[in-house]
Design an enzyme around this catalytic site. Structure first.
Site, PDB file in Angstrom:
ATOM      1  N   ARG A  83       0.822  -1.203   0.000  1.00 48.09           N
ATOM      2  CA  ARG A  83       0.000   0.000   0.000  1.00 48.09           C
ATOM      3  C   ARG A  83       0.867   1.267   0.000  1.00 48.09           C
ATOM      4  O   ARG A  83       0.535   2.273  -0.625  1.00 48.09           O
ATOM      5  CB  ARG A  83      -0.922  -0.018   1.227  1.00 48.09           C
ATOM      6  CG  ARG A  83      -1.891   1.132   1.275  1.00 48.09           C
ATOM      7  CD  ARG A  83      -2.965   0.871   2.323  1.00 48.09           C
ATOM      8  NE  ARG A  83      -3.932   1.951   2.389  1.00 48.09           N
ATOM      9  CZ  ARG A  83      -4.160   2.675   3.482  1.00 48.09           C
ATOM     10  NH1 ARG A  83      -3.511   2.421   4.607  1.00 48.09           N
ATOM     11  NH2 ARG A  83      -5.054   3.640   3.467  1.00 48.09           N
ATOM     12  N   HIS A  87       0.508   4.489  -2.432  1.00 49.26           N
ATOM     13  CA  HIS A  87       0.296   5.852  -1.929  1.00 49.26           C
ATOM     14  C   HIS A  87       1.460   6.775  -2.284  1.00 49.26           C
ATOM     15  O   HIS A  87       1.272   7.980  -2.426  1.00 49.26           O
ATOM     16  CB  HIS A  87       0.056   5.836  -0.412  1.00 49.26           C
ATOM     17  CG  HIS A  87      -1.325   5.393  -0.049  1.00 49.26           C
ATOM     18  ND1 HIS A  87      -1.935   5.732   1.140  1.00 49.26           N
ATOM     19  CD2 HIS A  87      -2.232   4.652  -0.722  1.00 49.26           C
ATOM     20  CE1 HIS A  87      -3.157   5.199   1.175  1.00 49.26           C
ATOM     21  NE2 HIS A  87      -3.346   4.542   0.064  1.00 49.26           N
ATOM     22  N   ASP A  88       2.657   6.219  -2.408  1.00 51.64           N
ATOM     23  CA  ASP A  88       3.783   7.044  -2.837  1.00 51.64           C
ATOM     24  C   ASP A  88       3.604   7.435  -4.309  1.00 51.64           C
ATOM     25  O   ASP A  88       3.670   8.608  -4.660  1.00 51.64           O
ATOM     26  CB  ASP A  88       5.108   6.273  -2.651  1.00 51.64           C
ATOM     27  CG  ASP A  88       6.319   7.120  -3.021  1.00 51.64           C
ATOM     28  OD1 ASP A  88       6.267   8.365  -2.797  1.00 51.64           O
ATOM     29  OD2 ASP A  88       7.309   6.580  -3.537  1.00 51.64           O
ATOM     30  N   VAL A  91       0.914  10.137  -5.453  1.00 53.77           N
ATOM     31  CA  VAL A  91       1.082  11.531  -5.025  1.00 53.77           C
ATOM     32  C   VAL A  91       2.502  11.970  -5.401  1.00 53.77           C
ATOM     33  O   VAL A  91       3.471  11.460  -4.844  1.00 53.77           O
ATOM     34  CB  VAL A  91       0.837  11.669  -3.500  1.00 53.77           C
ATOM     35  CG1 VAL A  91       0.899  13.136  -3.081  1.00 53.77           C
ATOM     36  CG2 VAL A  91      -0.490  11.044  -3.102  1.00 53.77           C
ATOM     37  N   GLY A  93       4.198  11.163  -7.953  1.00 54.69           N
ATOM     38  CA  GLY A  93       4.982  10.085  -8.557  1.00 54.69           C
ATOM     39  C   GLY A  93       5.740   9.281  -7.517  1.00 54.69           C
ATOM     40  O   GLY A  93       5.760   9.636  -6.340  1.00 54.69           O
ATOM     41  N   ASP A  95       8.380   8.858  -5.729  1.00 52.25           N
ATOM     42  CA  ASP A  95       9.564   9.660  -5.398  1.00 52.25           C
ATOM     43  C   ASP A  95       9.869   9.646  -3.902  1.00 52.25           C
ATOM     44  O   ASP A  95      10.603  10.501  -3.405  1.00 52.25           O
ATOM     45  CB  ASP A  95       9.368  11.116  -5.862  1.00 52.25           C
ATOM     46  CG  ASP A  95       8.303  11.831  -5.042  1.00 52.25           C
ATOM     47  OD1 ASP A  95       7.489  11.141  -4.369  1.00 52.25           O
ATOM     48  OD2 ASP A  95       8.287  13.074  -5.048  1.00 52.25           O
ATOM     49  N   SER A  97       8.060  10.607  -1.576  1.00 49.97           N
ATOM     50  CA  SER A  97       7.493  11.761  -0.853  1.00 49.97           C
ATOM     51  C   SER A  97       6.688  11.280   0.356  1.00 49.97           C
ATOM     52  O   SER A  97       6.545  12.000   1.338  1.00 49.97           O
ATOM     53  CB  SER A  97       6.619  12.607  -1.778  1.00 49.97           C
ATOM     54  OG  SER A  97       5.637  11.810  -2.415  1.00 49.97           O
ATOM     55  N   ASN A 115      -3.363   8.464   5.165  1.00 47.69           N
ATOM     56  CA  ASN A 115      -2.176   7.717   5.611  1.00 47.69           C
ATOM     57  C   ASN A 115      -2.073   7.551   7.119  1.00 47.69           C
ATOM     58  O   ASN A 115      -1.455   6.609   7.604  1.00 47.69           O
ATOM     59  CB  ASN A 115      -0.908   8.422   5.108  1.00 47.69           C
ATOM     60  CG  ASN A 115      -0.814   8.447   3.593  1.00 47.69           C
ATOM     61  OD1 ASN A 115      -1.150   7.463   2.933  1.00 47.69           O
ATOM     62  ND2 ASN A 115      -0.391   9.569   3.032  1.00 47.69           N
ATOM     63  N   PRO A 184      -7.577   7.735  -4.629  1.00 47.19           N
ATOM     64  CA  PRO A 184      -9.005   7.433  -4.735  1.00 47.19           C
ATOM     65  C   PRO A 184      -9.624   7.267  -3.348  1.00 47.19           C
ATOM     66  O   PRO A 184      -8.937   6.843  -2.412  1.00 47.19           O
ATOM     67  CB  PRO A 184      -9.021   6.112  -5.496  1.00 47.19           C
ATOM     68  CG  PRO A 184      -7.703   5.478  -5.189  1.00 47.19           C
ATOM     69  CD  PRO A 184      -6.726   6.604  -5.017  1.00 47.19           C
ATOM     70  N   HIS A 214      -6.219  -5.901  -2.345  1.00 39.46           N
ATOM     71  CA  HIS A 214      -7.125  -5.984  -1.195  1.00 39.46           C
ATOM     72  C   HIS A 214      -7.461  -7.428  -0.819  1.00 39.46           C
ATOM     73  O   HIS A 214      -8.350  -7.654  -0.012  1.00 39.46           O
ATOM     74  CB  HIS A 214      -8.401  -5.176  -1.451  1.00 39.46           C
ATOM     75  CG  HIS A 214      -8.152  -3.691  -1.418  1.00 39.46           C
ATOM     76  ND1 HIS A 214      -9.127  -2.761  -1.650  1.00 39.46           N
ATOM     77  CD2 HIS A 214      -7.021  -2.975  -1.176  1.00 39.46           C
ATOM     78  CE1 HIS A 214      -8.616  -1.534  -1.556  1.00 39.46           C
ATOM     79  NE2 HIS A 214      -7.338  -1.638  -1.271  1.00 39.46           N
ATOM     80  N   ASP A 279      -4.285 -13.335  -3.562  1.00 38.36           N
ATOM     81  CA  ASP A 279      -4.877 -14.279  -4.517  1.00 38.36           C
ATOM     82  C   ASP A 279      -6.215 -13.750  -5.044  1.00 38.36           C
ATOM     83  O   ASP A 279      -6.663 -12.679  -4.656  1.00 38.36           O
ATOM     84  CB  ASP A 279      -5.060 -15.653  -3.853  1.00 38.36           C
ATOM     85  CG  ASP A 279      -5.873 -15.577  -2.567  1.00 38.36           C
ATOM     86  OD1 ASP A 279      -6.669 -14.626  -2.415  1.00 38.36           O
ATOM     87  OD2 ASP A 279      -5.711 -16.456  -1.708  1.00 38.36           O
TER      88      ASP A 279
HETATM   89  C1  HEM Z   1      -8.866   1.279  -6.287  1.00 34.58           C
HETATM   90  C2  HEM Z   1      -8.773   2.252  -5.387  1.00 34.58           C
HETATM   91  C3  HEM Z   1      -8.381   2.001  -3.968  1.00 34.58           C
HETATM   92  C4  HEM Z   1      -9.017   2.476  -2.868  1.00 34.58           C
HETATM   93  C5  HEM Z   1     -10.247   3.368  -2.843  1.00 34.58           C
HETATM   94  C6  HEM Z   1      -8.325   1.960  -1.722  1.00 34.58           C
HETATM   95  C7  HEM Z   1      -8.668   2.229  -0.397  1.00 34.58           C
HETATM   96  C8  HEM Z   1      -8.174   1.554   0.686  1.00 34.58           C
HETATM   97  C9  HEM Z   1      -8.645   1.706   2.034  1.00 34.58           C
HETATM   98  C10 HEM Z   1      -9.728   2.678   2.487  1.00 34.58           C
HETATM   99  C11 HEM Z   1      -7.947   0.844   2.812  1.00 34.58           C
HETATM  100  C12 HEM Z   1      -8.112   0.636   4.316  1.00 34.58           C
HETATM  101  C13 HEM Z   1      -7.411   1.713   5.091  1.00 34.58           C
HETATM  102  C14 HEM Z   1      -7.822   1.662   6.542  1.00 34.58           C
HETATM  103  O1  HEM Z   1      -8.918   2.104   6.836  1.00 34.58           O
HETATM  104  O2  HEM Z   1      -7.058   1.142   7.370  1.00 34.58           O
HETATM  105  C15 HEM Z   1      -7.026   0.148   1.959  1.00 34.58           C
HETATM  106  C16 HEM Z   1      -6.141  -0.807   2.382  1.00 34.58           C
HETATM  107  C17 HEM Z   1      -5.216  -1.397   1.559  1.00 34.58           C
HETATM  108  N1  HEM Z   1      -4.961  -1.072   0.250  1.00 34.58           N
HETATM  109 FE1  HEM Z   1      -6.146   0.004  -0.950  1.00 34.58          FE
HETATM  110  N2  HEM Z   1      -7.283   1.195  -2.136  1.00 34.58           N
HETATM  111  C18 HEM Z   1      -7.268   1.195  -3.501  1.00 34.58           C
HETATM  112  C19 HEM Z   1      -6.332   0.581  -4.311  1.00 34.58           C
HETATM  113  C20 HEM Z   1      -5.212  -0.071  -3.840  1.00 34.58           C
HETATM  114  C21 HEM Z   1      -4.076  -0.437  -4.639  1.00 34.58           C
HETATM  115  C22 HEM Z   1      -3.900  -0.091  -6.116  1.00 34.58           C
HETATM  116  C23 HEM Z   1      -3.222  -1.085  -3.821  1.00 34.58           C
HETATM  117  C24 HEM Z   1      -1.862  -1.650  -4.132  1.00 34.58           C
HETATM  118  C25 HEM Z   1      -1.517  -2.143  -5.278  1.00 34.58           C
HETATM  119  C26 HEM Z   1      -3.831  -1.139  -2.509  1.00 34.58           C
HETATM  120  C27 HEM Z   1      -3.319  -1.794  -1.416  1.00 34.58           C
HETATM  121  C28 HEM Z   1      -3.936  -1.854  -0.184  1.00 34.58           C
HETATM  122  C29 HEM Z   1      -3.519  -2.759   0.874  1.00 34.58           C
HETATM  123  C30 HEM Z   1      -2.461  -3.833   0.764  1.00 34.58           C
HETATM  124  C31 HEM Z   1      -4.329  -2.458   1.977  1.00 34.58           C
HETATM  125  C32 HEM Z   1      -4.245  -3.092   3.365  1.00 34.58           C
HETATM  126  C33 HEM Z   1      -3.296  -2.263   4.205  1.00 34.58           C
HETATM  127  C34 HEM Z   1      -2.941  -2.858   5.555  1.00 34.58           C
HETATM  128  O3  HEM Z   1      -3.394  -3.937   5.914  1.00 34.58           O
HETATM  129  O4  HEM Z   1      -2.161  -2.201   6.258  1.00 34.58           O
HETATM  130  N3  HEM Z   1      -5.028  -0.481  -2.558  1.00 34.58           N
HETATM  131  N4  HEM Z   1      -7.174   0.610   0.663  1.00 34.58           N
END
Ligand code: HEM
Ligand code: NAG
Ligand code: NAG
Length: 351
Positions: A83, A87-88, A91, A93, A95, A97, A115, A184, A214, A279
């Site tokens: 994640r 997030h890097d 925002v 690119g 980099d 940040s 974050n 997003p 996810h 998976d």
């Molecule tokens: C499609 C748009 C996306 C949205 C709206 C989104 C939003 C979120 C949100 C709200 C959480 C939970 C944060 C929290 O409340 O603790 C989360 C967790 C996570 N996101 Fe996304 N995400 C998106 C795409 C991605 C992408 C592209 C990746 C990586 C390739 C990613 C990787 C993760 C991971 C691995 C977690 C779990 C983090 C943890 O367990 O510490 N997400 N995401």
């Protein structure tokens, strides 16, 4: 094709100019043209696999060792680091940040509600950086270390192995208020997600493929409780959510106002079938109305993305490879290369 034409044009242009002037002048112009082309090549040069093979051959190995050790100890870190790369990259690119600490008068990205407190793993990146610095001072960027760590996290949780094109440089700016306008929201619909990713040069297909991240990790209740208690003016509960799943989630999460009063914001698995395995079960969940975030469930509500979800369910191996490829593509967003930016000594502060 376009760049080819542009090149032809600039050569003609130089040639015409040179014809009208003396020989010395035309030599000068040719020299300047070559030098400019060299500089342009330098600054726009794309990333390369094995970028540190001569300057710091052990860099990736050192990072992998530290990341592996940390994930073995705390399995949840893999999700954090994947994640963090996302997030890097979204925002300013890729980099690094995301790693800069705030300085007086300027809050950094870390402080954004996107974050803080949910993004973890900064300390393990610090450890990887310190170990790499000890071998090769000021050679390996923090931005590349995040990309390596995200790759290692991917493979350690069952994703495909892939080589990381590197050569990113570290940025000097991190601004809290740029985060929410680039990332997003978990309340986004498929159309909004597609638009958000398109701004970063990623396709709808990339977005659906990357959302498979996810299948690991957790979310705070606050990121989705509105789906359970206050969805919209006609539906208190999001009708796209499986009612049994909603009932289960209500045992975990209180309505926002009550939770806030008690200072509670529990964590729930993003994938009900398990938090540590990357998976296609995530996509299977979506087809049963068991996507945790609205931004997850929307992928099967929209026919344009629903077929992509079905395709991933049908071909898990293809998804594994496509996820790796999409991570590489995401890792190229807005990178600084050549002599742009810097190589930080400490990932938390600009040099
Ligand atoms: C499609 C748009 C996306 C949205 C709206 C989104 C939003 C979120 C949100 C709200 C959480 C939970 C944060 C929290 O409340 O603790 C989360 C967790 C996570 N996101 Fe996304 N995400 C998106 C795409 C991605 C992408 C592209 C990746 C990586 C390739 C990613 C990787 C993760 C991971 C691995 C977690 C779990 C983090 C943890 O367990 O510490 N997400 N995401
Ligand atoms: C941070 O970004 C905001 C919004 O883009 C801008 O108004 C502000 O001046 C920036 N702050 C710094 C310290 O650059
Ligand atoms: C509430 O959400 C449902 C399901 O998405 C939708 O059909 C309905 O039109 C929405 N109501 C309002 C007032 O937006």
């Amino acid at each position: 094709m376009y760049s080819h034409n542009e090149y032809d044009f600039s050569l003609k242009h130089i040639h015409l100019q040179a014809m009208g002037k003396g020989a010395t002048h035309s030599f000068m112009l040719i020299f300047i043209a070559i030098f400019a082309a060299f500089l342009a090549e330098k600054s726009s040069s794309s990333l390369e696999a094995d970028f540190y093979k001569s300057t710091c051959p052990l860099a990736e190995k050192i990072v992998r060792k530290i990341i592996t050790k940390a994930i073995v100890k705390d399995h949840g870190l893999a999700a954090s680091l994947i994640r963090m790369h996302f997030h890097d990259c979204f925002v300013r690119g890729c980099d690094a940040s995301i790693l800069l600490d705030s300085i007086p008068g300027s809050k950094s990205e870390k402080l954004s509600i996107a974050n803080n407190p949910s993004l973890q793993g900064y300390e393990v990146i610090d450890r990887a950086k310190a170990a790499v610095e000890a071998q090769c001072p000021q050679t390996v960027s923090c931005a590349d270390i995040i990309a390596f760590a995200a790759r290692d996290s991917t493979t350690l949780t069952g994703g495909a192995g892939y080589s990381v094109p590197a050569g990113r440089r570290d940025g000097r700016i991190s601004n809290e208020s740029e985060v929410l306008e680039n990332l997003p929201f978990p309340t986004f619909t498929s159309t909004q997600l597609i638009q958000n990713f398109a701004k970063k040069g990623l396709s709808a297909k990339d977005m659906v493929t990357l959302s498979g991240a996810h299948s690991i990790g957790v979310s705070h209740c606050s990121s989705f409780t509105s789906r359970l208690y206050s969805f919209n003016s006609t539906h208190t509960q999001d009708p796209s959510m499986n009612p049994k799943f909603a009932k289960f989630l209500k045992t975990k999460c209180l309505p926002i106002s009550k939770a806030a009063k008690r200072g509670l914001d529990p964590l729930v698995a993003l994938d009900v079938k398990g938090v540590y395995h990357l998976d296609v079960k995530y996509y299977e969940n979506l087809m049963k109305g068991k996507g945790l975030l609205r931004s997850d469930q929307t992928l099967v509500e929209d026919p344009w993305t629903a077929w992509m979800v079905e395709r991933h369910v049908e071909s898990p191996e293809v998804w594994r490879e496509e996820f790796a490829a999409a991570m590489v593509k995401m890792g190229r967003i807005g990178v600084l290369t050549g002599n742009q930016g810097e190589i930080r000594k400490n990932c938390r502060v600009v040099n």
